[in-house]
Design a protein around this motif. Sequence first.
Motif, PDB file in Angstrom:
ATOM      1  N   PRO A 134      -8.461  -0.538  -0.647  1.00 16.80           N
ATOM      2  CA  PRO A 134      -8.401   0.932  -0.589  1.00 16.80           C
ATOM      3  C   PRO A 134      -9.308   1.622  -1.598  1.00 16.80           C
ATOM      4  CG  PRO A 134      -6.559   0.141  -1.853  1.00 16.80           C
ATOM      5  CD  PRO A 134      -7.340  -1.082  -1.466  1.00 16.80           C
ATOM      6  N   HIS A 190       0.816  -1.220   0.000  1.00 16.00           N
ATOM      7  CA  HIS A 190       0.000   0.000   0.000  1.00 16.00           C
ATOM      8  C   HIS A 190       0.854   1.277   0.000  1.00 16.00           C
ATOM      9  CE1 HIS A 190      -3.714  -2.108   0.337  1.00 16.00           C
ATOM     10  NE2 HIS A 190      -3.466  -2.600   1.549  1.00 16.00           N
ATOM     11  N   ASN A 198      -2.401  -0.712  -4.202  1.00 15.58           N
ATOM     12  CA  ASN A 198      -2.405   0.616  -4.829  1.00 15.58           C
ATOM     13  C   ASN A 198      -1.007   1.224  -4.869  1.00 15.58           C
ATOM     14  OD1 ASN A 198      -3.005   0.786  -1.832  1.00 15.58           O
ATOM     15  ND2 ASN A 198      -2.516   2.937  -2.268  1.00 15.58           N
ATOM     16  N   GLY A 254      -2.015   2.226   5.051  1.00 16.40           N
ATOM     17  CA  GLY A 254      -2.441   0.823   5.102  1.00 16.40           C
ATOM     18  C   GLY A 254      -1.451  -0.089   5.774  1.00 16.40           C
TER      19      GLY A 254
END
Length: 659
Positions: free
Chosen positions: A478, A409, A452, A417
Amino acid sequence: MRREDSDDDEGSALTITPGTTGDLDGLAAALSGIELASKAPENSSGYQGVGNPGGPDTILARALAGIAEDASTPPPPARAQPRRSPRLKPFPATPAGTGGVGDGEEFRKPKLVVRYKRENVTPAASAANTPEKGTPKESFETARESFSEVKEDEDGQEESSPAPVSVATLASRYVVVEPEVDEEEKEKDRQPPSTSPAVKPPVHRKPRSKVKTKPRDPSSFAAFREMRREQVKATAKASDAEEEADALASMFEKKVSVEDTPSRRGGRKAPARAVREGDDVGVVGLCYSDVMELHEGPSHHFERPARHAVTVARMRKDGLEEKCDLIAAREATDEELLTCHSREHLEYVANAFDRTSDEKVQGVGDIYWTEHTERCARTAAGSACAATDAVASGTHHRAFAVVRPPGHHAECARAMGFCFYNNTAVAARAALTAHPHVNRVLLLDWDVHHGNGIQDVLYRDDRVMYVSLHRYGDGFYPGTGAMEETGAGEGAGYNVNVPWTEKGLGDADYLAAFDLVIDPIAKSFDPDLVIIAAGFDAAEGDPLGGMKVTDQGYALMTERLVSLAGGKCVAALEGGYGLTATASAAAATLGAMLGYATPPLSSRRRPKRSTVETLGKIIEVHKERWPVLASEEHRRRFRSALEMTRVAGKERNAGELEN
């Protein structure tokens, strides 16, 4: 019975002198010639009536004679014991041949026990002992009819007074119950009392039933059921033994050695695995360090040090660690981190924790900081780089890095995250920089959350193909990873997202994604190195994932990936927040990297129709960049997969998703 002209209160009690003739004797003599109307019990010859020793006239006479004798006998002294039913006295002897009882011999009436106490029975005759268990019981109404004959008046109503019943009829309805003596109680009575001072008090237990169980009828259904159960058990044991013998014989023919593997969760049997002697998987490395457990936040936090400790302990317990070559953990260098992150981000992670504060744990958003956070984050990224460097350099064939905190993340300039540095992205870029023969890297992320951070860092890079299988939509974290996000610039088409729009998917769904999307694209990409962002929060039992991927599913996916790039594969731990589920799935993944063979899924385990439809849409998005997805062979494969999931009554035209 009173004398004539006697007062009720002043009259004296009636007395009878033995050996004299009184009123009762006269009454007995008068009644001896009268035949009662009720039916009397038959004697052995079958005759009944007047003059018969068992007839009702003599019974009444003997009863009245006994009453006269009792009246002349002084009452017995009072006893402290509970009152019991009085026994009948022996009838007086009569000369032989005169029709008396016993023809000169004395006769004693056996003790009678009444089963029900009713108001119309005299107290002496109604004191009954408790009936023995197993004796047929009568209902209240049956007992009522047994002791009285209820007559109806002219209006059809029952009269309150019972009808008279003869002495013989009443005596014939009594039940004689012989007292049952337990053999164990007899044995206890014979034994002398113990003289030991330490005697335990008796334990009062519920007495065992006196009812004897009837022997089982061989022709009954219960016996037949038991027989069938035994036959089924014997057949199952024989079948299992035959299958085990056949499997062992097949392994010996193929020169295969059997290895023990960790059991699957939920009490299910672990799949059999084996290592072929002729196949050399090379040196498999394992990298971990207790330093990464220093980053410790609140006790309730999902990302906790136990994730690292339990996973390593499971690998040791299953004997996997001893089959691996340990790779020393290290911290990532600034040069390695700068391949993915900005220098401002490195300074932020190093100085985010306020050492002047009294708080040991400081939080910002969805992450927390401690005085050891920066060191642990660097060690996680550096250990992933060390394992990747060992495989890329050729000293190791495959490697597994047990690292934390996770990293997929973490974006170029933001920690989020639970992640600070992007471990696998840094390892991929470091391998491309340090090893000229590594030109293409496949980075597959099967964490249930979309990476992400990896997509952000590698979105324009055509040297690294990023493939992610994750949940998407409904506010799931996310929130990124749509199938239309395929990359930009030179990296267009090298970012492949497989977004699951529903939870509860399992092995068949994930392997269908490999069959229809990942395998064709990965083989066309032809990577030099494979890196797995091995998050295990899609495992069955994880508190956050909501998926049902088993250890067998992770092992089968690993086998697909180690078949690429000549077997050069590196796995680095990402998510996974159920301790047992994460440790078990990680051990299964390492076992597959060591060469343990995993049986394929059963043909009954098929993907959902919605899964195949989603994969069909992904094929439409990527078929221009990857022509293999538009080939006739692949179209037939897709139609076959769609047909497998077809439900009766809900037929669709497969061409709707192909055009």
